[in-house]
Write a protein that holds these residues in place. Structure first.
Motif, PDB file in Angstrom:
ATOM      1  N   THR A  57       0.999  -1.112   0.112  1.00  0.00           N
ATOM      2  CA  THR A  57       0.199  -0.084   0.033  1.00  0.00           C
ATOM      3  C   THR A  57       0.936   1.141  -0.011  1.00  0.00           C
ATOM      4  OG1 THR A  57      -1.779  -1.269   1.079  1.00  0.00           O
ATOM      5  CG2 THR A  57      -1.916   1.168   1.234  1.00  0.00           C
ATOM      6  N   ARG A  60       2.644   1.562  -3.600  1.00  0.00           N
ATOM      7  CA  ARG A  60       1.752   2.130  -4.554  1.00  0.00           C
ATOM      8  C   ARG A  60       1.378   3.600  -4.053  1.00  0.00           C
ATOM      9  NH1 ARG A  60       3.102  -0.740  -8.433  1.00  0.00           N
ATOM     10  NH2 ARG A  60       2.163  -3.022  -8.556  1.00  0.00           N
ATOM     11  N   ASN A  70     -10.288   3.078  -3.057  1.00  0.00           N
ATOM     12  CA  ASN A  70     -10.641   1.816  -3.875  1.00  0.00           C
ATOM     13  C   ASN A  70      -9.664   1.863  -4.873  1.00  0.00           C
ATOM     14  OD1 ASN A  70     -13.044   1.218  -2.514  1.00  0.00           O
ATOM     15  ND2 ASN A  70     -14.441   2.599  -3.846  1.00  0.00           N
ATOM     16  N   HIS A  71      -9.203   2.997  -5.454  1.00  0.00           N
ATOM     17  CA  HIS A  71      -8.183   2.876  -6.403  1.00  0.00           C
ATOM     18  C   HIS A  71      -6.718   2.112  -6.093  1.00  0.00           C
ATOM     19  CE1 HIS A  71      -6.168   3.750 -10.465  1.00  0.00           C
ATOM     20  NE2 HIS A  71      -5.274   4.695  -9.545  1.00  0.00           N
ATOM     21  N   GLY A  73      -6.471   0.177  -3.528  1.00  0.00           N
ATOM     22  CA  GLY A  73      -6.684  -1.030  -3.178  1.00  0.00           C
ATOM     23  C   GLY A  73      -6.546  -2.078  -4.301  1.00  0.00           C
ATOM     24  N   ARG A  74      -7.082  -1.553  -5.624  1.00  0.00           N
ATOM     25  CA  ARG A  74      -6.968  -2.228  -6.890  1.00  0.00           C
ATOM     26  C   ARG A  74      -5.407  -2.247  -7.370  1.00  0.00           C
ATOM     27  NH1 ARG A  74     -11.587   0.666  -8.014  1.00  0.00           N
ATOM     28  NH2 ARG A  74     -10.411   2.267  -9.488  1.00  0.00           N
ATOM     29  N   LEU A  75      -4.723  -1.239  -7.246  1.00  0.00           N
ATOM     30  CA  LEU A  75      -3.352  -1.310  -7.575  1.00  0.00           C
ATOM     31  C   LEU A  75      -2.342  -1.899  -6.786  1.00  0.00           C
ATOM     32  CD1 LEU A  75      -2.865   2.371  -8.799  1.00  0.00           C
ATOM     33  CD2 LEU A  75      -3.409   0.233 -10.424  1.00  0.00           C
ATOM     34  N   ALA A  77      -3.409  -4.584  -5.481  1.00  0.00           N
ATOM     35  CA  ALA A  77      -4.176  -6.207  -5.517  1.00  0.00           C
ATOM     36  C   ALA A  77      -4.645  -6.689  -4.161  1.00  0.00           C
ATOM     37  CB  ALA A  77      -2.944  -7.086  -5.960  1.00  0.00           C
ATOM     38  N   ASP A  79      -8.682  -6.707  -2.124  1.00  0.00           N
ATOM     39  CA  ASP A  79      -9.975  -6.544  -1.943  1.00  0.00           C
ATOM     40  C   ASP A  79     -10.454  -5.353  -1.185  1.00  0.00           C
ATOM     41  OD1 ASP A  79     -10.896  -7.395   0.816  1.00  0.00           O
ATOM     42  OD2 ASP A  79     -10.043  -9.249  -0.186  1.00  0.00           O
ATOM     43  N   SER A  80     -11.513  -4.625  -1.372  1.00  0.00           N
ATOM     44  CA  SER A  80     -12.060  -3.485  -0.712  1.00  0.00           C
ATOM     45  C   SER A  80     -12.023  -3.708   0.942  1.00  0.00           C
ATOM     46  CB  SER A  80     -13.372  -2.953  -0.954  1.00  0.00           C
ATOM     47  OG  SER A  80     -14.382  -4.038  -0.742  1.00  0.00           O
ATOM     48  N   ASP A 155      -1.038 -11.865 -14.432  1.00  0.00           N
ATOM     49  CA  ASP A 155      -1.684 -11.122 -15.189  1.00  0.00           C
ATOM     50  C   ASP A 155      -2.957 -12.058 -15.919  1.00  0.00           C
ATOM     51  OD1 ASP A 155      -0.397  -8.881 -14.848  1.00  0.00           O
ATOM     52  OD2 ASP A 155       0.851  -9.058 -16.673  1.00  0.00           O
TER      53      ASP A 155
END
Length: 156
Positions: A57, A60, A70-71, A73-75, A77, A79-80, A155
């Motif tokens: 975290t 990133r 949210n963004h 978390g996605r980057l 990898a 979940d929310s 990927d």
């Protein structure tokens, strides 16, 4: 009598299915390699109190400068629900701060604090050392190939 796999061969000519062998299972080997890396990271990052998800975290967020939860978390990898807990703990420890998005005041934006930057630098040194130790037995070409293959697997 027909076999489900291939109707063209007589039943007695069908090869037996290979047994599942844990020691050559990609999932098992990836998990063991991950456990080894995590153990090395925790050894080298002793005293930082930094988990793998917290480290990801911070990495990133430092790359982005600022991000929504949210963004981020996605980057990273996650979940929310996982990123929510990770961010909350990093905020509580003073490594991340929240602010409003100037374009949308309802949206919460995260940034890394100077204390978070210092922790990140120490964590990056520990992460690099753990990577180097984990892959020390590989040649540079093998390291590159392994990372390429892992990227392809990640990927999907």
């Amino acid at each position: 009598m027909s076999d489900i796999c291939d109707d063209t061969l007589p039943l007695e000519q069908h090869p037996e299915p290979s047994p599942y062998l844990l020691d050559i299972s990609a999932g098992h080997l990836l998990r063991r390699a991950h456990q080894r890396y995590q153990s090395l990271f925790q050894e080298y990052a002793a005293g930082l109190g930094l988990t793998g998800p917290q480290f990801a975290t911070l990495v990133r967020l430092a790359e982005l400068g600022s991000a929504t939860q949210n963004h981020l978390g996605r980057l990273a990898a996650m979940d929310s629900s996982t990123v929510q807990g990770v961010v909350r703990r990093l905020i509580d420890r003073g490594f991340i701060q929240t602010g409003s998005n100037p374009m949308d005041r309802r949206m919460r934006v995260l940034t890394i604090t100077p204390e978070g930057e210092r922790l990140l630098q120490e964590g990056q040194a520990a992460g690099q050392r753990a990577n180097d130790t984990l892959m020390a037995m590989l040649t540079p070409a093998e390291r590159d190939h392994l990372l390429e293959l892992l990227q392809r697997l990640s990927d999907g």
